[in-house]
Design a protein around this motif. Structure first.
Motif, mmCIF file in Angstrom:
data_model
loop_
_atom_site.group_PDB
_atom_site.id
_atom_site.type_symbol
_atom_site.label_atom_id
_atom_site.label_comp_id
_atom_site.label_asym_id
_atom_site.label_seq_id
_atom_site.Cartn_x
_atom_site.Cartn_y
_atom_site.Cartn_z
ATOM 1 N N VAL A 1 0.868 -1.196 0.000
ATOM 2 C CA VAL A 1 0.000 0.000 0.000
ATOM 3 C C VAL A 1 0.893 1.231 0.000
ATOM 4 O O VAL A 1 1.857 1.299 0.756
ATOM 5 C CB VAL A 1 -0.927 0.005 1.246
ATOM 6 C CG1 VAL A 1 -1.636 1.342 1.389
ATOM 7 C CG2 VAL A 1 -1.927 -1.137 1.170
ATOM 8 N N LYS A 2 0.555 2.206 -0.853
ATOM 9 C CA LYS A 2 1.385 3.417 -0.956
ATOM 10 C C LYS A 2 0.746 4.541 -0.152
ATOM 11 O O LYS A 2 -0.461 4.792 -0.284
ATOM 12 C CB LYS A 2 1.442 3.855 -2.422
ATOM 13 C CG LYS A 2 2.688 3.463 -3.136
ATOM 14 C CD LYS A 2 2.993 4.549 -4.177
ATOM 15 C CE LYS A 2 4.411 4.434 -4.641
ATOM 16 N NZ LYS A 2 4.520 3.909 -5.980
ATOM 17 N N ILE A 3 1.562 5.198 0.675
ATOM 18 C CA ILE A 3 1.014 6.356 1.408
ATOM 19 C C ILE A 3 1.580 7.625 0.788
ATOM 20 O O ILE A 3 2.799 7.832 0.779
ATOM 21 C CB ILE A 3 1.381 6.308 2.913
ATOM 22 C CG1 ILE A 3 0.891 4.989 3.541
ATOM 23 C CG2 ILE A 3 0.801 7.499 3.650
ATOM 24 C CD1 ILE A 3 1.177 4.852 5.035
ATOM 25 N N ASN A 4 0.718 8.471 0.249
ATOM 26 C CA ASN A 4 1.165 9.750 -0.327
ATOM 27 C C ASN A 4 0.743 10.898 0.564
ATOM 28 O O ASN A 4 -0.433 11.007 0.933
ATOM 29 C CB ASN A 4 0.505 9.993 -1.693
ATOM 30 C CG ASN A 4 1.053 9.058 -2.729
ATOM 31 O OD1 ASN A 4 2.217 8.676 -2.662
ATOM 32 N ND2 ASN A 4 0.194 8.663 -3.661
ATOM 33 N N ILE A 5 1.712 11.750 0.890
ATOM 34 C CA ILE A 5 1.348 12.930 1.703
ATOM 35 C C ILE A 5 1.439 14.149 0.798
ATOM 36 O O ILE A 5 2.508 14.458 0.264
ATOM 37 C CB ILE A 5 2.302 13.110 2.902
ATOM 38 C CG1 ILE A 5 2.539 11.744 3.578
ATOM 39 C CG2 ILE A 5 1.727 14.078 3.908
ATOM 40 C CD1 ILE A 5 3.602 11.781 4.637
ATOM 41 N N ASN A 6 0.301 14.801 0.602
ATOM 42 C CA ASN A 6 0.293 15.979 -0.269
ATOM 43 C C ASN A 6 0.240 17.235 0.589
ATOM 44 O O ASN A 6 -0.826 17.666 1.012
ATOM 45 C CB ASN A 6 -0.924 15.952 -1.199
ATOM 46 C CG ASN A 6 -1.042 14.604 -1.893
ATOM 47 O OD1 ASN A 6 -0.069 14.132 -2.478
ATOM 48 N ND2 ASN A 6 -2.191 13.973 -1.774
ATOM 49 N N LEU A 7 1.418 17.778 0.870
ATOM 50 C CA LEU A 7 1.488 18.968 1.718
ATOM 51 C C LEU A 7 2.061 20.103 0.904
ATOM 52 O O LEU A 7 3.015 19.906 0.154
ATOM 53 C CB LEU A 7 2.399 18.720 2.924
ATOM 54 C CG LEU A 7 2.136 17.451 3.739
ATOM 55 C CD1 LEU A 7 3.250 17.253 4.749
ATOM 56 C CD2 LEU A 7 0.824 17.573 4.460
ATOM 57 N N ASP A 8 1.507 21.312 1.040
ATOM 58 C CA ASP A 8 2.190 22.417 0.364
ATOM 59 C C ASP A 8 3.259 22.965 1.299
ATOM 60 O O ASP A 8 3.443 22.464 2.416
ATOM 61 C CB ASP A 8 1.199 23.479 -0.135
ATOM 62 C CG ASP A 8 0.282 23.925 0.962
ATOM 63 O OD1 ASP A 8 0.747 23.910 2.104
ATOM 64 O OD2 ASP A 8 -0.891 24.273 0.684
ATOM 65 N N ASN B 1 -7.222 -1.578 3.720
ATOM 66 C CA ASN B 1 -6.916 -1.352 2.306
ATOM 67 C C ASN B 1 -6.750 -2.683 1.560
ATOM 68 O O ASN B 1 -6.629 -3.739 2.171
ATOM 69 C CB ASN B 1 -5.630 -0.523 2.187
ATOM 70 C CG ASN B 1 -5.795 0.536 1.132
ATOM 71 O OD1 ASN B 1 -6.317 0.268 0.056
ATOM 72 N ND2 ASN B 1 -5.357 1.744 1.438
ATOM 73 N N LYS B 2 -6.792 -2.566 0.227
ATOM 74 C CA LYS B 2 -6.555 -3.778 -0.569
ATOM 75 C C LYS B 2 -5.064 -3.860 -0.898
ATOM 76 O O LYS B 2 -4.384 -2.817 -0.857
ATOM 77 C CB LYS B 2 -7.330 -3.667 -1.882
ATOM 78 C CG LYS B 2 -8.833 -3.587 -1.672
ATOM 79 C CD LYS B 2 -9.481 -3.189 -2.985
ATOM 80 C CE LYS B 2 -10.906 -2.750 -2.772
ATOM 81 N NZ LYS B 2 -11.406 -1.951 -3.876
ATOM 82 N N VAL B 3 -4.612 -5.014 -1.246
ATOM 83 C CA VAL B 3 -3.201 -5.153 -1.638
ATOM 84 C C VAL B 3 -2.981 -4.282 -2.879
ATOM 85 O O VAL B 3 -3.783 -4.304 -3.807
ATOM 86 C CB VAL B 3 -2.859 -6.631 -1.957
ATOM 87 C CG1 VAL B 3 -1.432 -6.763 -2.468
ATOM 88 C CG2 VAL B 3 -3.069 -7.485 -0.715
ATOM 89 N N GLY B 4 -1.918 -3.460 -2.828
ATOM 90 C CA GLY B 4 -1.628 -2.558 -3.957
ATOM 91 C C GLY B 4 -2.445 -1.280 -3.901
ATOM 92 O O GLY B 4 -2.444 -0.496 -4.852
ATOM 93 N N GLY B 5 -3.111 -1.039 -2.757
ATOM 94 C CA GLY B 5 -3.967 0.163 -2.634
ATOM 95 C C GLY B 5 -3.180 1.434 -2.317
ATOM 96 O O GLY B 5 -1.940 1.430 -2.260
ATOM 97 N N ARG B 6 -3.929 2.533 -2.111
ATOM 98 C CA ARG B 6 -3.293 3.827 -1.848
ATOM 99 C C ARG B 6 -3.930 4.517 -0.645
ATOM 100 O O ARG B 6 -5.113 4.341 -0.366
ATOM 101 C CB ARG B 6 -3.510 4.760 -3.053
ATOM 102 C CG ARG B 6 -2.517 4.589 -4.172
ATOM 103 C CD ARG B 6 -2.770 5.553 -5.330
ATOM 104 N NE ARG B 6 -3.915 6.392 -5.177
ATOM 105 C CZ ARG B 6 -5.123 6.095 -5.654
ATOM 106 N NH1 ARG B 6 -5.321 4.960 -6.291
ATOM 107 N NH2 ARG B 6 -6.121 6.928 -5.487
#
Ligand code: ADP
Length: 455
Positions: free
Chosen positions: A331-338, A366-371
């Protein structure tokens, strides 16, 4: 103690009787005044007519005699007034005796005001011929206003009409008051009955009625909402007992079976096995810790250590900590911070707990390969932190209850570990901070939790 219906009816009826009585009195006073004025005018006209009559006689005869205008005496006697004719030197030419009309009243006409026993008063009018006073006409009566039988009958019939109207108005208003008070009291009584049913534990009982009075309608909606809430709480309570016993029974069974097997020598005692048993003990301990933590945050007895918290720093830290577990599940964790720094005031440790619980769920469900996407948006009044995942989602049926104590979605109950206190703790901590959380989700598509902090 009175019922609403009785109190309302009594108040409305008393108000009506009072206003009708006041109206009747005022109408009566006004009518009497107008009628007396009308009679005054009639009397003035009568006096002018008498003076004019004497004047014409004098012009015709050029002198007064004992029978000048004597014919007026009959009319005066019949109409209950007394007439006296005097010459220019105020010598009486002829005159009626006031006692005659006093006693004769009952025979010829009636006097309403004094019934023949009033104070006698008289008025003297000059008889002018060619600019010279040639005589005086004295008109006397026992009442300022004389009423004939017709006048009295007229007055009586008006008063009767007023009285009949008052009675009709009272009957109409009393009936309306009874209908109106029933309109108010019936729903209130039904709401009270409903609350008794709910108090007796009949949580499915609902009040099926509508009112066109806004406040009463709100009251009906509130009692139905209360019933719904109580029903849900009751379901939760039952579920809670089942969940806790399940949560406790599982590790205990595992421990008991394994230890018994070891004692009996069926399974060898190895470090791996002891580690597994220790994991169960830890799971057990974690559940008790969570329940304890929940109790504390529920009772609001914990004091917050308020400080200036770097929100972005805090969230990044939590996401970093979860990256390893997420990686295991791809699972990928993306942090979108300005770039701007965002600071809020709060208890850093407790806020960290909030993000740990939400990010942990976002990875866990989450599912495998989720975000997992983390977004922070700042505006004039608040800071919104959104944590969205592409996981299994929450069913429409479960969504309203996920913040309740020990509530677990059907899916997570069966397939994914947890104990249903994470989001309750989140909600309690956020409440303490004056912040709030909203959840959106679609089964199979993912969930999104947004926290709003006041700036
Ligand atoms: P737990 O996760 O220990 O079961 P929580 O209070 O954290 O307890 O969550 C309550 C329930 O809400 C979970 O059992 C699950 O059904 C649902 N839930 C929470 N977060 C998510 C999520 N990100 N995706 C899907 N379901 C979730």
């Amino acid at each position: 103690m009175h019922s609403v219906k009785k109190r309302l009816s009594i108040t409305l009826i008393l108000c009506t009787i009072l206003s009708v009585a006041l109206c009747t009195i005022f109408v009566n006073i006004a009518m009497n005044a107008t009628f007396n004025k009308y009679l005054d005018d009639v009397q003035d006209k009568r006096n002018s007519r008498i003076v004019e009559y004497f004047k014409e006689i004098y012009i015709k005869d050029k002198k007064w005699s004992k029978n000048s205008g004597e014919e007026l005496q009959h009319e005066a006697y019949m109409s209950n007034y007394c007439l006296t004719l005097m010459d220019g030197n105020k010598n009486v030419i002829w005159g009626m005796d006031p006692n005659e009309i006093k006693n004769g009243v009952a025979v010829h006409s009636m006097m309403l005001q004094n019934n023949g026993k009033g104070i006698y008063s008289s008025k003297t009018f000059n008889i002018n011929v060619d600019g010279k006073i040639v005589g005086y006409a004295v008109v006397g009566q026992y009442s300022p206003v004389l009423l004939s039988e017709e006048d009295i009958n007229f007055k009586l019939s008006i008063n009767k009409s007023i009285a009949i109207s008052a009675v009709i108005v009272i009957i109409i208003v009393v009936s309306l008051a009874l209908i109106l008070s029933r309109q108010f009291s019936l729903p209130i009584k039904r709401v009270a009955d409903t609350s008794v049913r709910l108090a007796e534990g009949n949580y499915t009982f609902r009040l099926d009625m509508k009112s066109n009075i806004k406040e009463i309608n709100n009251l009906i909606n509130s009692i139905n909402m209360l019933g719904e809430k109580l029903k849900n709480q009751d379901t939760l309570r039952k579920r809670l007992v089942a969940d806790i016993s399940h949560e406790i029974r599982t590790p205990l069974n595992v421990l008991q079976n394994n230890i018994e097997a070891m004692i009996d020598g069926i399974v060898p005692i190895t470090v791996d096995r002891l580690n597994n048993l220790n994991d169960e003990v830890l799971r057990f301990g974690k559940l008790l810790n969570n329940l304890n933590y929940l109790k504390e945050s529920d009772m609001e007895e914990t004091e917050l250590k308020i400080e200036r918290v770097n929100l972005k720093g805090l969230i990044s830290e939590v996401c970093e900590d979860f990256k390893t577990i997420a990686k295991e599940k791809n699972v990928k964790i993306n942090i979108n911070l300005d770039n701007n720094e965002i600071f809020i005031f709060g208890d850093a440790d407790r806020l960290k707990q909030v993000f740990i619980n939400i990010v942990s769920n976002a990875v866990k469900f989450n599912k495998v390969g989720g975000r997992v996407e983390v977004n922070i948006k700042e505006n004039k009044n608040n800071v919104a932190v959104q944590i969205a995942d592409s996981g299994i989602g929450i069913s429409e049926k479960d969504l309203p209850y996920i913040f309740e104590r020990l509530y677990r979605g059907d899916k997570s109950r069966n397939e994914i570990s947890g104990n249903g206190v994470g989001l309750t703790i989140v909600k309690n901590i956020l409440n303490m901070h004056g912040a709030h959380i909203e959840a959106e989700s679609r089964i199979g598509a993912g969930s999104s939790f947004t926290i709003y902090f006041n700036k």
